[in-house]
Design a protein around this motif. Structure first.
Motif, mmCIF file in Angstrom:
data_model
loop_
_atom_site.group_PDB
_atom_site.id
_atom_site.type_symbol
_atom_site.label_atom_id
_atom_site.label_comp_id
_atom_site.label_asym_id
_atom_site.label_seq_id
_atom_site.Cartn_x
_atom_site.Cartn_y
_atom_site.Cartn_z
ATOM 1 N N ASP A 93 -5.055 -81.628 25.520
ATOM 2 C CA ASP A 93 -4.762 -80.530 24.595
ATOM 3 C C ASP A 93 -3.667 -80.892 23.593
ATOM 4 O OD1 ASP A 93 -6.636 -79.082 25.927
ATOM 5 O OD2 ASP A 93 -5.257 -77.676 26.870
ATOM 6 N N SER A 94 -2.701 -81.676 24.011
ATOM 7 C CA SER A 94 -1.623 -82.053 23.087
ATOM 8 C C SER A 94 -2.167 -82.794 21.878
ATOM 9 C CB SER A 94 -0.591 -82.928 23.811
ATOM 10 O OG SER A 94 0.092 -82.198 24.801
ATOM 11 N N THR A 147 -5.804 -82.618 20.923
ATOM 12 C CA THR A 147 -6.829 -81.808 20.254
ATOM 13 C C THR A 147 -6.198 -80.665 19.465
ATOM 14 O OG1 THR A 147 -7.153 -80.502 22.269
ATOM 15 C CG2 THR A 147 -8.614 -82.387 21.932
ATOM 16 N N ASN A 148 -5.103 -80.094 19.966
ATOM 17 C CA ASN A 148 -4.436 -79.021 19.228
ATOM 18 C C ASN A 148 -3.916 -79.516 17.883
ATOM 19 O OD1 ASN A 148 -4.899 -77.226 21.308
ATOM 20 N ND2 ASN A 148 -2.856 -77.427 22.207
#
Length: 800
Positions: free
Chosen positions: A681-682, A684-685
C-alpha cells in the motif's frame, strides 16, 4: 656557512628539482583497474587559478589553451580535474563534466582521449570551472577554485597547466550565485544555490577557436600548486585519484506538455522543438511545463533578443495548494509552484544558451518572463537527463499489472537518485548510508554494475572519524554522525560479500569494520546492552520514534538499537570467518549472543509474545520485533507467529516506507513471503496520488524521490521470483518463488558469472511448470513449500 647547513640547502634544492622533473605515472589510462600504488608520483602539471579574483567565494573561471597541430593525432589523452566542478570543451564542443564526487584527500580526476575532436591546424581546449563558495551544496568538498590538466607524454603538443604554460583565464562576470536556505523551500535544504546569468557580461563564443582572448590573463599557480597522487611522499591539498565510475549518461528529454500559461498562449510546437516561443515587448508571462514524470538533469534553454528582459526558471517536484499540501500530483488547478530557481538577464544577443552547473530535480518547471522594449525569443527548452548509466538488465513480469507499475516507478526512483553517488536528488543531494545500502542492492540486482556501490563503500570508509565511526553521509563538509548507520555500512559490506565475488575488495575494509565495532563494544554495559549512546541513533521516521530515534536509545537500553548491533555482529562474523579472521569471527558471535540474550531477558514480554522497546516494557514497535526475527532472538520455529503479530497488531509503532525493507526481509526469513504482494500500500497509494517516483515518507513527504523506497526492485526478485544467495560470493543460489495469487512469474537477474533466469507458471492445483537457468560455476536449490530440487549450472526443467 658550516657543512651541516650546506648539506641541508643541497637536500632542499634536490627535493625541489626532483619534484619539478618527476614524470606522470606510466599508467596509460589511469581509471582502468589500476591501484593507488601505481599513482605514487608527482604530476608534471600544476594547479592554476585566476591571478586576481577570490578563489574562495562563488566564482566561475573560464580557461583556454589554443595550439596548432600539423596533423590530426590518433590519440591525445588528457587527465584533468578542478575544484569544484568543471566542463570540458574541445573546439567548441562540450565533452564532459567532472570531477566525480570526492573529498580533498581522495580527489578525483578524469581521463579522456580527445583525439577525435581535434583537427589539423588551430585547436582550442576550453574549460569552465565553478565554485559556489559558502552556499555550495553540502557534498561539495573544496580547497580553492583551481584547475589542472595533464596530457599523456606521447601527445604531440604539451598542453599541461603550470607556471609557464600558455593557458589563459578570465572571471566570468556574467555568473552570479543565488543562495537558498531551508526556510525558503519548506524543508531542510543542502543542495546548493541557483545561478544567475547576466548575458551582457558573459564571454559569448569563448569556447571557439576564432574567439579573441588577447585581453585574458595569465593564470597564477594555486596556493599549493603541485599535484600528487594518493600516497605520495610530499604533502598536498588535493590527493589525486582516478575516476572509477563511468561518465554519466546525458540524454535530451522533451517536456510532455504545457500545463498552464498566463499572459500569452503557447503553442505545443515550442516544447517539441519545432517552433519558438515569442514573448512580445513589455509583457509579463508565465508558462508552466510538465515533464509528466519526475526527472533530474541540467535543463538547457536557448534564447534570442529580449534586451533587458528577465527569465526566471523555477524547478519543483510537485505543486502546492493554498494550504501548502501537494494532493494529487496530476492536478494543477489552484496550485502554485515553489522551488529553487535560476535567473537569466538577456542582452539582446542572438542564439544564446544557458545550462546550469547545478543539478536540477523536477517534474514541473515554470518560466516567469518579463520583457521590456524588445521581444524575447525562447528558441528551445529541454532537459539534459544526467545520471549514472545504469541499465535495466533484470526483468520482472507477472500477470499483475500493478506490480509492473511499481517495478517501473521504483527503477525510475533509483535512476533519479544515482549520479556520481547515490543521493536524495532534490533537497540535499547527499549520500547517506541508510539510503545507499538499499539503493546499492537494487542497483546490483537490476543492473549488476557494482561500481557505484564500491565507490560508496570506499567513501564511507574514508569518512571515518577518530572515534572509529563513519560519518552518516559522505562526501559532506557538514559532519553528521549516526552510529546505527555505521553499523549499516558493515551490513552493506556483507551484502557485497554475498552478491559479488571479490573478497580482496572486502578485505580492504577489515580495519574500518573493527574500529566501528570497537566503538559499539565500548558502549555495552554490565547488562550486556548498549547504553549511554552518543550522537543521533536514527532508525526510522516512524510516529513514536522522536526524531527517528527508538525509545531508550539516548537515555536507557533500547532493544531496537541492541538488536541492530547484534545483526551487524552476525554479518561481520560471517565476513571475518570467510576471509580467515577466525578469532574475530568467534569474538563477534559470542558478543552477539550475549547482547541478544540480554534483550530476550530484559525486553521480551512472555504474555504478549513480543519484544518491548526497553526493559520497562511500556512501548512496542514493529522495528524491534523485525530485528528479533532477523537476529534469531526469537527461535526460528516461533518466527512465523511473531511476524503475524507484527503485521496484524496496529497498536505497534509502525514502520515507514524506508524500514519496510527490513519488515519484508523478516517476512521472507520467517516464511511468509506469500503475503508480501498484498502489503504494498505504501507504494500503490503513491501511484494513486500521481507520483512517478517513490517518496521519502508514506504521507506528506518532503522529497518526492528517495531511493530507499525503491526496494520493490530488489524484493520482487528476491521474494516473489525467489532469487537470492545461499552462500557468499553468490556461488550457491536459491530459487524459492512466492506466488501468492499470481499465476506466472518471469524473471532474470544479473549474476557475477552471467545471468539467472526463472520462467514458471502455476496452475489451479498449485502445480508448477517452467524452467530455471543458472550461470556457469554455480549450483542451487529450487524450493517450493516442502519440495526441493537440486539445481546445476545451465537450464533445469521445473515440473512439481
Amino acid at each position: 656557512m658550516n657543512k651541516s647547513a650546506r648539506c641541508l640547502i643541497f637536500l632542499f634544492f634536490l627535493s625541489i628539482f626532483n619534484l619539478a622533473t618527476s614524470q606522470e605515472s606510466t599508467v596509460t589510462i589511469n581509471h582502468e583497474g589500476k591501484e593507488f600504488t601505481q599513482l605514487k608520483h608527482a604530476w608534471t602539471s600544476q594547479w592554476i587559478t585566476h591571478p586576481k579574483e577570490s578563489t574562495l567565494d562563488a566564482r566561475k573561471f573560464l580557461f583556454r589553451r589554443s595550439f596548432e597541430l600539423v596533423s590530426k593525432p590518433e590519440k591525445f589523452i588528457i587527465h584533468l580535474s578542478a575544484d569544484n566542478r568543471y566542463r570540458l570543451y574541445v573546439n567548441g564542443k562540450y565533452l564532459l563534466s567532472g570531477p566525480s564526487s570526492s573529498d580533498i584527500d581522495n580527489y578525483r580526476y578524469e581521463t579522456i582521449d580527445i583525439a577525435k575532436n581535434l583537427k589539423t591546424g588551430s585547436n582550442i581546449v576550453s574549460v569552465e570551472v565553478v565554485n559556489f563558495g559558502e552556499y555550495r551544496k553540502a557534498s561539495s568538498m573544496t580547497f580553492q577554485t583551481a584547475f589542472i590538466l595533464q596530457g599523456d607524454k606521447k601527445n604531440t603538443v604539451d598542453i599541461n597547466t603550470g607556471r609557464d604554460s600558455e593557458w589563459k583565464v578570465i572571471n566570468d562576470e556574467g555568473f552570479k550565485s543565488i543562495p537558498f536556505v531551508s526556510d525558503s523551500l519548506r524543508g531542510y535544504y543542502a543542495a546548493g544555490p541557483g545561478e544567475k546569468l547576466i548575458s551582457k557580461k558573459h564571454q559569448w563564443g569563448w569556447q571557439n577557436t576564432d574567439y579573441d582572448d588577447s585581453k585574458w590573463l595569465n593564470p597564477k599557480l594555486g596556493t599549493v600548486e603541485f599535484a600528487v597522487g594518493r600516497g605520495f611522499l610530499y604533502g598536498s591539498t588535493w590527493y589525486l585519484v582516478p575516476r572509477k565510475i563511468p561518465f554519466l549518461e546525458e540524454t535530451q528529454q522533451r517536456f510532455n506538455k504545457i500545463a498552464r500559461t498566463e499572459g500569452l498562449k503557447a503553442n505545443t510546437d515550442f516544447i517539441k522543438g519545432k517552433n519558438k516561443l515569442i514573448i512580445p515587448p513589455n509583457k509579463k508571462v508565465s508558462v508552466l511545463l510538465d515533464m509528466s514524470h519526475h526527472t533530474i538533469g541540467h535543463p538547457e534553454i536557448k534564447y534570442s533578443k529580449g534586451k533587458d528582459s528577465q527569465i526566471k526558471i523555477t524547478y519543483a517536484e510537485a505543486l502546492y495548494d493554498k494550504n501548502w499540501k501537494k494532493g494529487n500530483r496530476n492536478e494543477i488547478e489552484g496550485k502554485q509552484i515553489l522551488g529553487y530557481y535560476d535567473i537569466i538577464l538577456p542582452d539582446g544577443g542572438e542564439h544564446q544558451t544557458f545550462k546550469p552547473f547545478g543539478q536540477k530535480t523536477f517534474r514541473f518547471v515554470q518560466l516567469d518572463i518579463e520583457t521590456k522594449d524588445e521581444a524575447l525569443f525562447i528558441d528551445d527548452f529541454y532537459n539534459i537527463f544526467t545520471a549514472y548509466p545504469f541499465k535495466e538488465n533484470a526483468q520482472f513480469k507477472t500477470d499483475n499489472e500493478v506490480l509492473t507499475q511499481i517495478w517501473d516507478a521504483s527503477w525510475r526512483t533509483l535512476r533519479n537518485s544515482s549520479t556520481e553517488s547515490f543521493i536524495d536528488p532534490y533537497y540535499e543531494q547527499l549520500q547517506y548510508i541508510g539510503d545507499t545500502r538499499i539503493e546499492a542492492k537494487v542497483a546490483i540486482s537490476v543492473d549488476g554494475d557494482d561500481r557505484l556501490m564500491r565507490k560508496a563503500i570506499e567513501m564511507f570508509d574514508n569518512s571515518r572519524l577518530p572515534n572509529g565511526l563513519t560519518q552518516s553521509r559522505y562526501p559532506s563538509y557538514i559532519v553528521q554522525v549516526i552510529p546505527t548507520y555505521s553499523l549499516l555500512w558493515i551490513n552493506m559490506l556483507h551484502d557485497y560479500h554475498m552478491y559479488k565475488n571479490d573478497d580482496e575488495f572486502v578485505k580492504k575494509f577489515i580495519p574500518g569494520m573493527k574500529t566501528v565495532i570497537d566503538w559499539w563494544i565500548d558502549k555495552v554495559d554490565d547488562n550486556d546492552m548498549p547504553a549511554n549512546m552518543e550522537w543521533w541513533n536514527f532508525t526510522d521516521w516512524a510516529k513514536g520514534y522522536k526524531n527517528g530515534i527508538p525509545p531508550g536509545a539516548d537515555d536507557g537500553h533500547s532493544a531496537s538499537i541492541a538488536l541492530q548491533f547484534v545483526k551487524t555482529l552476525q554479518d561481520a562474523a560471517r565476513i571475518f570467518g570467510n576471509l580467515g579472521y577466525q578469532e574475530e569471527a568467534i569474538k563477534y558471535l559470542d558478543l552477539a549472543k550475549k547482547v541478544r540474550n540480554s534483550v530476550v531477558k530484559n525486553c521480551f514480554v512472555e504474555e504478549k509474545g513480543i519484544f518491548a522497546e526497553t526493559p520497562n516494557k511500556v512501548q512496542f514497535s514493529q522495528h524491534t520485533n523485525i530485528m528479533a526475527i532477523l537476529t534469531d532472538a526469537i527461535p526460528k520455529e516461533n518466527q512465523k507467529v511473531l511476524i503475524q503479530k507484527i503485521l496484524d497488531d496496529k497498536s505497534l509503532i509502525q514502520t515507514t516506507i524506508y524500514y519496510k525493507y527490513y519488515l519484508f526481509e523478516a517476512m521472507h526469513k520467517a516464511g511468509l513471503g506469500n503475503r508480501y504482494k498484498n502489503l504494498l500500500d505504501s507504494w500503490t497509494n503513491q501511484l494513486d496520488q500521481g507520483l512517478t517516483t517513490f517518496a521519502e515518507k508514506d504521507l506528506e513527504p518532503r522529497s518526492e524521490c528517495h531511493a530507499w523506497s525503491a526496494s520493490p526492485n530488489y524484493h520482487f526478485l528476491k521474494i516473489i521470483a525467489g532469487i537470492y544467495p545461499l552462500e557468499s560470493n553468490f556461488k550457491k543460489i536459491a530459487i524459492a518463488p512466492n506466488f501468492g495469487d499470481l499465476k506466472e512469474i518471469t524473471a532474470k537477474m544479473p549474476h557475477p558469472n552471467g545471468e539467472i533466469q526463472v520462467v514458471i507458471k502455476k496452475d489451479a492445483k498449485d502445480r508448477l511448470k517452467g524452467f530455471v537457468s543458472l550461470p556457469k560455476g554455480t549450483s542451487g536449490i529450487f524450493i517450493y513449500g516442502k519440495k526441493q530440487l537440486e539445481l546445476n549450472a545451465g537450464s533445469t526443467e521445473i515440473n512439481l
